[in-house]
Scaffold this active site. Structure first.
Site, mmCIF file in Angstrom:
data_model
loop_
_atom_site.group_PDB
_atom_site.id
_atom_site.type_symbol
_atom_site.label_atom_id
_atom_site.label_comp_id
_atom_site.label_asym_id
_atom_site.label_seq_id
_atom_site.Cartn_x
_atom_site.Cartn_y
_atom_site.Cartn_z
ATOM 1 N N ASP A 73 0.898 -1.267 0.069
ATOM 2 C CA ASP A 73 0.109 -0.025 0.162
ATOM 3 C C ASP A 73 0.807 1.347 -0.070
ATOM 4 O O ASP A 73 1.944 1.280 0.812
ATOM 5 C CB ASP A 73 -1.037 -0.104 1.124
ATOM 6 C CG ASP A 73 -1.932 0.877 1.007
ATOM 7 O OD1 ASP A 73 -2.853 0.931 0.180
ATOM 8 O OD2 ASP A 73 -2.076 2.129 1.517
ATOM 9 N N SER A 74 0.669 2.304 -0.750
ATOM 10 C CA SER A 74 1.544 3.074 -1.074
ATOM 11 C C SER A 74 0.783 4.441 -1.587
ATOM 12 O O SER A 74 -0.387 4.381 -1.754
ATOM 13 C CB SER A 74 2.560 2.732 -2.090
ATOM 14 O OG SER A 74 1.903 2.301 -3.366
ATOM 15 N N LYS A 182 14.745 3.788 -10.892
ATOM 16 C CA LYS A 182 13.669 3.877 -9.914
ATOM 17 C C LYS A 182 13.747 2.865 -8.925
ATOM 18 O O LYS A 182 13.425 3.127 -7.751
ATOM 19 C CB LYS A 182 12.433 3.803 -10.830
ATOM 20 C CG LYS A 182 11.114 3.941 -9.796
ATOM 21 C CD LYS A 182 9.874 3.801 -10.555
ATOM 22 C CE LYS A 182 8.733 3.973 -9.365
ATOM 23 N NZ LYS A 182 7.431 4.030 -9.574
HETATM 24 O O1 LIG Z 1 -4.391 -1.290 -4.218
HETATM 25 P P1 LIG Z 1 -3.596 -2.210 -5.301
HETATM 26 O O2 LIG Z 1 -4.484 -2.941 -5.925
HETATM 27 O O3 LIG Z 1 -2.328 -2.842 -4.932
HETATM 28 O O4 LIG Z 1 -3.399 -1.098 -6.351
HETATM 29 P P2 LIG Z 1 -3.545 0.751 -6.248
HETATM 30 O O5 LIG Z 1 -2.960 1.054 -7.602
HETATM 31 O O6 LIG Z 1 -4.952 0.815 -5.853
HETATM 32 O O7 LIG Z 1 -2.414 1.066 -5.153
HETATM 33 P P3 LIG Z 1 -2.711 1.685 -3.818
HETATM 34 O O8 LIG Z 1 -4.101 1.687 -3.272
HETATM 35 O O9 LIG Z 1 -1.558 1.330 -2.924
HETATM 36 O O10 LIG Z 1 -2.564 3.257 -4.148
HETATM 37 C C1 LIG Z 1 -1.381 3.820 -4.528
HETATM 38 C C2 LIG Z 1 -1.598 5.234 -5.196
HETATM 39 O O11 LIG Z 1 -0.207 5.846 -4.913
HETATM 40 C C3 LIG Z 1 0.511 6.118 -6.113
HETATM 41 N N1 LIG Z 1 1.693 5.368 -6.415
HETATM 42 C C4 LIG Z 1 2.038 4.568 -5.172
HETATM 43 N N2 LIG Z 1 3.332 4.065 -5.682
HETATM 44 C C5 LIG Z 1 3.652 4.868 -6.999
HETATM 45 C C6 LIG Z 1 4.836 5.048 -7.681
HETATM 46 O O12 LIG Z 1 6.023 4.154 -7.508
HETATM 47 N N3 LIG Z 1 4.728 6.130 -8.509
HETATM 48 C C7 LIG Z 1 3.829 6.940 -8.755
HETATM 49 N N4 LIG Z 1 2.769 6.794 -8.126
HETATM 50 C C8 LIG Z 1 2.542 5.908 -6.858
HETATM 51 C C9 LIG Z 1 -0.410 5.571 -7.198
HETATM 52 O O13 LIG Z 1 -1.111 6.705 -7.699
HETATM 53 C C10 LIG Z 1 -1.389 4.657 -6.542
HETATM 54 O O14 LIG Z 1 -2.852 5.100 -7.258
HETATM 55 MG MG LIG Z 2 -5.448 0.344 -3.936
#
Ligand SMILES: O=P(O)(O)OP(=O)(O)OP(=O)(O)OC[C@H]1O[C@@H](n2cnc3c(O)ncnc32)[C@H](O)[C@@H]1O
Ligand SMILES: [Mg+2]
Length: 206
Positions: A73-74, A182
């Site tokens: 989660d990010s 990256k």
């Molecule tokens: O929950 P899952 O299914 O894993 O996929 P998700 O895309 O919804 O992922 P998150 O809920 O963790 O949301 C992370 C958001 O943060 C941003 N993000 C995370 N890591 C990133 C990265 O390495 N580079 C750019 N944006 C990032 C990206 O826009 C994601 O929409």
């Molecule tokens: Mg997500």
């Protein structure tokens, strides 16, 4: 061949995990995505922290499949927005996963914020949950600044708006780095590096 499920709908995260595992020379570990296992009801990502959300995703993956399960989660935490979008990063504009709308809203919110106050951090929490109940949660952070316009074709999400502080990335957005650059600097690269020993051990179990 050991299997691990990455409980994520984000193909770019799957590609980043595969690169980290390959770069670490881990063989004998098959990484599955949610498309590779029977569909199961996914729980809402409603935790207050990245760590809680990563655990929600990994635990439900283990419950549904019985496989060792990894989840990330990010998001981006902007200093001038008191750490937001944070856990709301994926749905900041109100439309989940709409990178373009999310980036446009963030830029608009920061339009009056001067360069010296545009600091931000990408944050990744990764949880590895095993069928025996063992849980490991790690975190990686990547400091940088929010640019004034999107730049670069690589990566995903907020990458085109993020200029890393690190010297090797100087003058480039994270969407202008090569995938290998990256991985070596990023929040997710730093988090996953801490899980490499556990993943190596999983692979060795056969
Ligand atoms: O929950 P899952 O299914 O894993 O996929 P998700 O895309 O919804 O992922 P998150 O809920 O963790 O949301 C992370 C958001 O943060 C941003 N993000 C995370 N890591 C990133 C990265 O390495 N580079 C750019 N944006 C990032 C990206 O826009 C994601 O929409
Ligand atoms: Mg997500």
């Amino acid at each position: 061949m050991s299997k691990v499920l990455l409980a994520s709908r984000n193909r770019k995260k799957l590609a980043e995990l595969q690169r980290v595992v390959d770069a670490a020379g881990i063989t004998g570990l098959q990484i599955l995505g949610l498309d590779d296992v029977p569909e199961y009801p996914e729980e809402p990502e409603d935790g207050a922290t990245f760590e809680e959300n990563a655990l929600i995703k990994a635990r439900s993956g283990v419950r549904a499949t019985g496989l060792p399960c990894l989840a990330d989660d990010s998001g981006i935490s902007v200093d001038a927005l008191n750490g937001m979008p944070g856990v709301l990063s994926a749905r900041w504009s109100g439309r989940h996963g709409d990178d373009h709308a999310n980036n446009a809203l963030l830029l608009a919110q920061l339009s009056d914020t001067p360069d010296e106050r545009r600091g931000a951090a990408f944050v990744s929490a990764c949880a590895l949950v095993l069928p025996d109940g063992t849980e490991t949660v790690v975190r990686g952070e990547w400091r940088g600044r929010v640019l004034r316009a999107e730049r670069g074709p690589n990566g995903f999400g907020y990458d085109p708006l993020f200029a890393p502080d690190d010297e090797p990335a100087a003058g480039r957005s994270s969407a202008e780095l090569t995938p290998e650059e990256k991985d070596s600097l990023s929040h997710r690269g730093k988090a996953l590096a801490q899980l490499v020993p556990a993943l190596r051990e999983l692979a060795a179990r056969g």
